[in-house]
Every structure is written in structure tokens, then in C-alpha cells.
Design a protein around this motif. Structure first.
Motif, short mmCIF file in Angstrom:
data_model
loop_
_atom_site.label_atom_id
_atom_site.label_comp_id
_atom_site.label_asym_id
_atom_site.label_seq_id
_atom_site.Cartn_x
_atom_site.Cartn_y
_atom_site.Cartn_z
N ILE A 196 3.81 -11.16 -2.17
CA ILE A 196 4.62 -10.33 -1.53
C ILE A 196 3.60 -8.81 -0.97
N ARG A 197 2.87 -8.17 -2.43
CA ARG A 197 2.03 -6.94 -2.06
C ARG A 197 0.98 -7.34 -0.86
N ASP A 198 0.66 -8.49 -1.09
CA ASP A 198 -0.73 -8.88 -0.06
C ASP A 198 -0.04 -8.88 1.51
N MET A 199 1.20 -9.55 1.67
CA MET A 199 1.88 -9.61 2.62
C MET A 199 1.94 -8.31 3.40
N PRO A 205 2.53 -1.60 5.62
CA PRO A 205 3.80 -1.30 5.16
C PRO A 205 4.84 -0.64 6.00
N GLU A 206 4.24 0.20 6.92
CA GLU A 206 4.81 1.03 7.87
C GLU A 206 5.77 0.24 8.79
N THR A 207 5.54 -1.01 8.87
CA THR A 207 6.06 -2.09 9.59
C THR A 207 7.16 -2.93 9.13
N ILE A 208 7.32 -2.89 7.87
CA ILE A 208 8.40 -3.65 6.90
C ILE A 208 9.48 -2.84 6.92
#
Length: 448
Positions: A196-199, A205-208
Motif C-alpha cells: 500500500i505504501r509503495d502504491m 499521496p496528494e492524488t489518493i
């Protein structure tokens, strides 16, 4: 009245079945034509009785033939069968059901948007999450992280969230907003969380907008996560400011031995979707429950109309049935029964594993259970796809009067169970005995 042959002919001619092999339906006809149900049992038009060991579609939590639910629908239909909830119109059943769901939902999940079922619920959660981030001034947060082996429905967005490629490939409606990470099946919590972190880092992060997960993956094979998995997922979502959406469509309303599945891990999501067990399948209904903080943003920053809604959002008859269904779950202590029968079911599965050398992992959480068929339990080597081990067990069970389902994608052979929460110890043991016989028969056939 139509006889069986006439019904099968009409079925072939006019009824396109969901999630079914169309060619097989045309060549062989319907596997069974079900006529009635009572408790954990179904009866077909020939009078043969089956144990419904999967609650039809994981959803008949209070069992078949509950006249209380029919009476609740009749009473509501006699007064107000339907009234729209658009344009701020409202009615008592939906108001009271929203209040009841807020009462039984975890912590600060207190506001409900109603739908007609699970696929619509998850699609609605995605739209609400995207709208939330736009109101917060972060419109770039439009991507969603889901997991491999996940099932989240077959509407446009929920199909793309589903981590089973066959569903995505059938429709061809590919949406780039959805990405998939590893699920904690045959890998550790640290490996699954690292995925999850890698994805998140790869996509930015600003797009999730949100991470989406079933507490127990149902259609993926009743995959129960390790003890610390969801705590770590919650920490990760908080670290990156990402919403956590729990898909409780299968796991809600007592199925896992808690009212909602995530309660096993003392984790509260930001949104929770539900359907299935809310009415025990007696009438279509679903919804999304959002946290107080999300609801506050929606109330304070929204302008104009929320351009999302279904004709049957807050359907008064469905809401009345749901209220009576939840009352039955509470009054008959079906959540507690799910906990108790879990132990009986697991003990039975473990005995089968001891007795039969093609049985691998067995597992239960409440009245969700799975038995894996493997070529070598020591190495977890699987049978080749040509063997069709799990489907053969399903057929052998059907011959013995048990209806359940298998999972075969990804090289697995998993038999899934989810009987009604009303089941008793003798009935659980009956399922186990028939399963033992069915697997024994299949073993003898495939190991010749």
C-alpha cells in the motif's frame, strides 16, 4: 402452474442469469429451480431440500421464510409503498433506519446515504469521497486504492475497484482512477502494508482519495487478515491523510460474530458501505455511512444540489423491512450465535483437515468459513486448473443437498461457507458431515 420442464425452457429462452455460464445454462438448463425456503433450508420444484450453506449470496442472515419481514413490508406498503427522498422530501421509515444504523455503527459513523445494493453503495462512497476532497480544496485526490482478490460490485466504478480481473475484463469499462495492491493472503502484514505504501508513493499521496477494503474478503475466498493488519492500514491512511472506506456489504449485520466486521480489529473507518444483511435479502437495500467529520464538511461547504441519488434511495418499504430485520438480529441474539457456531464450524473443518489429505488451510470468522483443497498440504501445492477440484466438491455437495460456492481464480481451490445466522449446532455438524463425504468422493476421483 408451470411444470419444471416448462420453467426450464422459459428460463433458457428469456432469463440471462447474473454471474453464470450462459452456454451451460442453454445446454443443461437451470441447476435448480428453487420454490421455497424455511430457516437454513431451500426446496426446489421437485421437492428436494437443500441446506443453504452460503445464505444464497452471503445475505440471508435471519434465514428464509421469516413472515415478520413479509408483514413489515405489507404494513408499510399499505400505508406508503414508495415516496421519493429527492429534493429534501423524507418519510419516517428512512429516518428511523438511518438513526438505527447510526446507533449500531462504530463510533462516529452517524450519517447515512441509502442505495439499492452493494455495488451502488461502493460507487456512492467513491463519489462522496471525491466530492469531499473537492470541498476541502484538494480536487487532485481522485484515485482509489483497492486490493487484489477484492470484490466490490459490478457497477461502473465498483467493477474497477474489484480486484478480480475477470469482472473488469468482461465489461471493458476501464477507469484509471483505481489501482490494486497486495492482500494479506499468504504474505505477512508488513509485506501487505508495504504494498500500500509503495502504491501511495508511486501515485503521489496528494492524488489518493481513499483506500477501500473488505474486513474479510468474501468472493476472494474468505480471506481473513492477520491480527495487526487493519491497525497498520489505519495508521498508514492517517499518515497520508487518506480516507479509509470499509466495504461491510458481506461482513455487516452479524455475519462475522460482530455487528460489523472491522470491530474485530478495533478500527473505525471514515466511511462504511453496507447492503445484503441489512434486510437479509428480503428486499434490495444498501447504503454508505460517513463519519461526523465528513458529514460536517458536506454540510458546511456544499452549495447547491448533491447531484447523486437513486430512485430507490431510502425506499420506505425497504427501510421498514430493514428495521424489522435488525430487530430480529438483536432480539434473537444472532450476533452471539454467529460467534458460538463459528467454533463448531471450525472444529468440524479441522477434523476434515485431519482426516483427508487434500485439505489445506481451513478458517472461520463468525459464520464465514473456507476450506482449501490442495494437492500437497505440506507445500501448499495446488491442483492444476484442469482438475477443477473445488467445483467438483461443489457438485458433490449439491448431490448431497448442500448449496455453497467455490473460488478458483488465481490458482486457488476454495470452498466458501456462510450459512444463515440462525443455524444451530446440529445443523452445522450436518454440513460438516456432508462436506467430509463430498471431499472424500472427489479425492478418490482425482487421485486415481
Amino acid at each position: 402452474m408451470n411444470n419444471k420442464n416448462n420453467l426450464i425452457d422459459l428460463d433458457k429462452k428469456h432469463f440471462i442469469h447474473p454471474t453464470s455460464p450462459i452456454k451451460q445454462q442453454q445446454e443443461q438448463g437451470a441447476k435448480s429451480v428453487i420454490a421455497e425456503g424455511e430457516g437454513i433450508y431451500l426446496k426446489d420444484v421437485d421437492g428436494k431440500t437443500f441446506i443453504d450453506a452460503i445464505s444464497s449470496l452471503w445475505n440471508v442472515n435471519v434465514g428464509h421464510g421469516r413472515k415478520e419481514l413479509a408483514y413489515a413490508a405489507q404494513e408499510q406498503m399499505s400505508k406508503l409503498a414508495f415516496s421519493s427522498a429527492f429534493s429534501t422530501f423524507s418519510h419516517e421509515p428512512a429516518i428511523l433506519l438511518a438513526e438505527k444504523i447510526a446507533e449500531i455503527a462504530p463510533d462516529d459513523l452517524n450519517a447515512v446515504f441509502f442505495t439499492s445494493g452493494g455495488s451502488e453503495s461502493n460507487d456512492s462512497a467513491f463519489k462522496l469521497a471525491h466530492h469531499y476532497w473537492k470541498l476541502k480544496g484538494e480536487p487532485k485526490r481522485h484515485k482509489f486504492i483497492a486490493r487484489k482478490k477484492a470484490y466490490h460490485g459490478v457497477a461502473a466504478a465498483s467493477t474497477n475497484a474489484t480486484g478480480i480481473s475477470e469482472f473488469r475484463e468482461m465489461g471493458g469499462l476501464h477507469v484509471s482512477n483505481f489501482v490494486h495492491v497486495e492482500t494479506p493472503y499468504e504474505i505477512s502484514t508488513s509485506e501487505a502494508v508495504a504494498s500500500i505504501r509503495d502504491m501511495i508513493e508511486r501515485e503521489g499521496p496528494e492524488t489518493i482519495a481513499a483506500f477501500l477494503a473488505e474486513p474479510v474478503q468474501g468472493a476472494g475466498g474468505v480471506i481473513i487478515p492477520p491480527r495487526d493488519y487493519f491497525q497498520e492500514v489505519r495508521k498508514l491512511c492517517d499518515e497520508y491523510g487518506i480516507l479509509f472506506i470499509a466495504d461491510e456489504v458481506i461482513t455487516g449485520f452479524g455475519r462475522t460474530g460482530k455487528m460489523f466486521g472491522l470491530e474485530h480489529w478495533q478500527v473505525t473507518p471514515d466511511m462504511m458501505t453496507f447492503a445484503k444483511g441489512v434486510t437479509s435479502g428480503y428486499i434490495p437495500l444498501g447504503g454508505v455511512v460517513v463519519s461526523d467529520s465528513i458529514h460536517q464538511v458536506l454540510k458546511e461547504r456544499s452549495t447547491g444540489t448533491l447531484f447523486h441519488g437513486f430512485t430507490y434511495s431510502g425506499h420506505p418499504t425497504a427501510a421498514a423491512v430493514a428495521l424489522k430485520n435488525i430487530e430480529i438480529i438483536e432480539n434473537e441474539q444472532l450476533v452471539q450465535n454467529s460467534q458460538a457456531m463459528c467454533k463448531v464450524l471450525l472444529k468440524g473443518f479441522q477434523k476434515i483437515k485431519e482426516d483427508i489429505d487434500i485439505v489445506g488451510d481451513v478458517r472461520t470468522l463468525g459464520l464465514l468459513g473456507a476450506v482449501e483443497i490442495v494437492k500437497n498440504p505440506e507445500t501448499n501445492e495446488r491442483f492444476s486448473s484442469e482438475v477443477n477440484a473445488a467445483p467438483k466438491v461443489i457438485d458433490a455437495l449439491h448431490e448431497r443437498g448442500v448449496i455453497c460456492r467455490s473460488v478458483t481464480f488465481g490458482g486457488t481451490d476454495i470452498i466458501c461457507f456462510a450459512p444463515p445466522l440462525t443455524i444451530n449446532e446440529a445443523q452445522v455438524n450436518d454440513i460438516v458431515e456432508r462436506l467430509h463425504d463430498a471431499i472424500t468422493e472427489v479425492r478418490e476421483a482425482i487421485l486415481v
